[in-house]
Design a protein around this motif. Structure first.
Motif, short mmCIF file in Angstrom:
data_model
loop_
_atom_site.label_atom_id
_atom_site.label_comp_id
_atom_site.label_asym_id
_atom_site.label_seq_id
_atom_site.Cartn_x
_atom_site.Cartn_y
_atom_site.Cartn_z
N SER A 167 -24.28 11.70 29.39
CA SER A 167 -24.93 10.47 28.96
C SER A 167 -26.30 10.37 29.62
O SER A 167 -26.40 10.25 30.85
N TYR A 168 -27.34 10.44 28.80
CA TYR A 168 -28.70 10.40 29.34
C TYR A 168 -29.08 8.98 29.75
O TYR A 168 -28.79 8.01 29.04
N ASN A 169 -29.76 8.86 30.87
CA ASN A 169 -30.31 7.59 31.33
C ASN A 169 -31.79 7.58 30.97
O ASN A 169 -32.58 8.37 31.50
N ARG A 170 -32.16 6.69 30.06
CA ARG A 170 -33.53 6.73 29.53
C ARG A 170 -34.59 6.37 30.58
O ARG A 170 -35.74 6.76 30.44
N GLN A 171 -34.22 5.63 31.60
CA GLN A 171 -35.19 5.31 32.65
C GLN A 171 -35.41 6.49 33.59
O GLN A 171 -36.45 6.59 34.24
#
Length: 440
Positions: A167-171
């Motif tokens: 799950s990528y963290n956009r920040q």
């Protein structure tokens, strides 16, 4: 119509439209070359039968119209698409310093993209910049025609579970790398100013977005496929524009719409849910010295084709599609339906557009989501909240929708132009919802 030539023109259209602001500029160039007159929203409109005109809002949405020479069956025939695509917007204070001498950009999601498709590929920046020039503030388009950014993946040695789902963290994960020492904080705005030939102090505002620089291609041993960024929805914006310019309907008013902000809900001053379309239709009506009642009569007889791409059956995951309401690339236009009214299509509008495709000898397919899956929405039913008329939702089948690089069939671009040109050429005479006639 040659599929290779049309595909290459589509590619050129897409490459000249790296942001929604550039899309409107590109569409405007097509219209001007075809002899259309620009009507600014803030000035008086002088229009006449047989005239061709266009206007814009926010430099990111455009509506064009052709008024019939006789106009003896006063109504509107419209095609609407959108000019924006999912990407990342660069924040006003753009730079993130560190670690060490790294310089990254601070971005946020615009729309619902597939994050993983933005990694490890050359990126650049495009959009608009508001620049002070003396006492005047001017809108400038910016596209840096150079590979200047990259979003690097973490090596598998440091993230050994990545192939098991991540799950990528956009920040954190989606910050583009801008420099590792050659550039310092403040150099992003210096770069923008240099590209525009102005001073940093002249920049008062920016709407800038990341752009995938991967080149469009025709591929397959038999040249079956096209792949490019922004097929959703520039393929429909392009095909409906070509059809609109090529066609002529002396009886009615043909209208081309390309709206901004569909990917974020359309509820902006220039989106499909705004008053933009209603305002334009009312101003056309007023300019033709028609009565109030004639406007309502015209709307009741009008027809909108909402053009936004559709999902092709995925070769590895056919179970994601409905058992029978499924679509295939290179098999023709898709008419989209939804019981929850996410699409505007009903039996009447489906019949109208199917008849048009039959008249054009263009194959037709039908799409509905699996009953246990929630699908997306588009702009047709949103624009209908402002100006209500008969409408159908169509699209061209594609794979990897909302990826930074999407795929479609090479034949379907031609099918769309042929069907939409037939729509604009023939006079659709609607008798409420009782029936209709297609007249040349």
């Amino acid at each position: 119509m040659n599929t290779i030539e049309i595909s290459n023109e589509l590619f050129s259209f897409i490459q000249n439209s790296p942001s929604m602001f550039h899309t409107v500029s590109t569409v405007s160039e097509y219209l001007q070359e075809a002899g259309f007159t620009y009507l600014p929203e803030g000035k008086q409109w002088n229009i006449n039968k047989g005239g061709c005109y266009y206007t814009t809002r926010n430099h990111s949405s455009v509506i064009a119209f052709k008024i019939g020479d006789t106009l003896d069956d006063y109504h509107f025939q419209l095609a609407a698409s959108h000019g924006d695509s999912p990407t990342y917007k660069i924040k006003s204070v753009p730079e993130l310093e560190g670690p060490n001498e790294y310089l990254r950009l601070d971005v946020e999601a615009y729309g619902g993209m597939i994050d993983s498709t933005w990694f490890d590929r050359p990126l650049t920046v495009a959009g608009r910049v508001l620049v002070q020039n003396g006492n005047k503030v001017e809108n400038r388009l910016l596209y840096i025609d150079k590979d200047i950014l990259m979003i690097p993946n973490v090596a598998i040695h440091f993230n050994r579970e990545i192939n098991n789902g991540y799950s990528y963290n956009r920040q954190i994960d989606l910050c583009p790398m801008f420099s590792c020492g050659e550039l310092k904080k403040g150099d992003f705005d210096k770069m923008v100013a240099e590209e525009l030939g102005v001073e940093v102090s002249q920049i008062l505002g920016k709407d800038l977005f990341l752009v995938n620089r991967c080149q469009p291609v025709i591929w397959g041993y038999k040249d079956e496929f096209i792949s490019t960024p922004k097929l959703d929805d520039l393929q429909c914006a392009f095909t409906s524009l070509k059809a609109f310019i090529n066609a002529n309907n002396e009886h009615a008013i043909n209208v081309y719409c390309c709206f901004d902000n569909e990917e974020v809900g359309s509820n902006t001053k220039q989106g499909a849910m705004s008053t933009f379309l209603y305002d334009v239709l009312r101003r056309i009506h007023t300019g033709l010295n028609k009565t109030e009642d004639e406007f309502y009569q015209a709307i009741a007889k009008s027809f909108l084709v909402s053009c936004d791409n559709a999902h092709a059956l995925h070769p590895n995951h056919p179970e994601k599609s409905d058992a029978v309401n499924r679509n295939y690339m290179n098999k023709g236009i898709v008419i989209k339906e939804s019981a929850n009214q996410k699409y505007t299509t009903d039996a009447f509008s489906r019949a109208v557009f199917t008849a048009i495709c039959n008249k054009a000898n263009v194959p037709v397919q039908y799409f509905a989501n699996r009953s246990d899956m929630v699908g997306g929405s588009t702009l047709g039913n949103l624009s209908n909240t402002q100006v209500s008329m008969h409408a159908v939702d169509i699209g061209l089948p594609q794979l990897a929708m909302h990826s930074s690089y999407e795929t479609a069939g090479i034949k379907d671009t031609v099918y769309a132009i042929e069907a939409l040109e037939t729509f604009f050429n023939c006079n659709v005479e609607i008798e409420e919802a009782e029936g209709f006639t297609l007249n040349d």
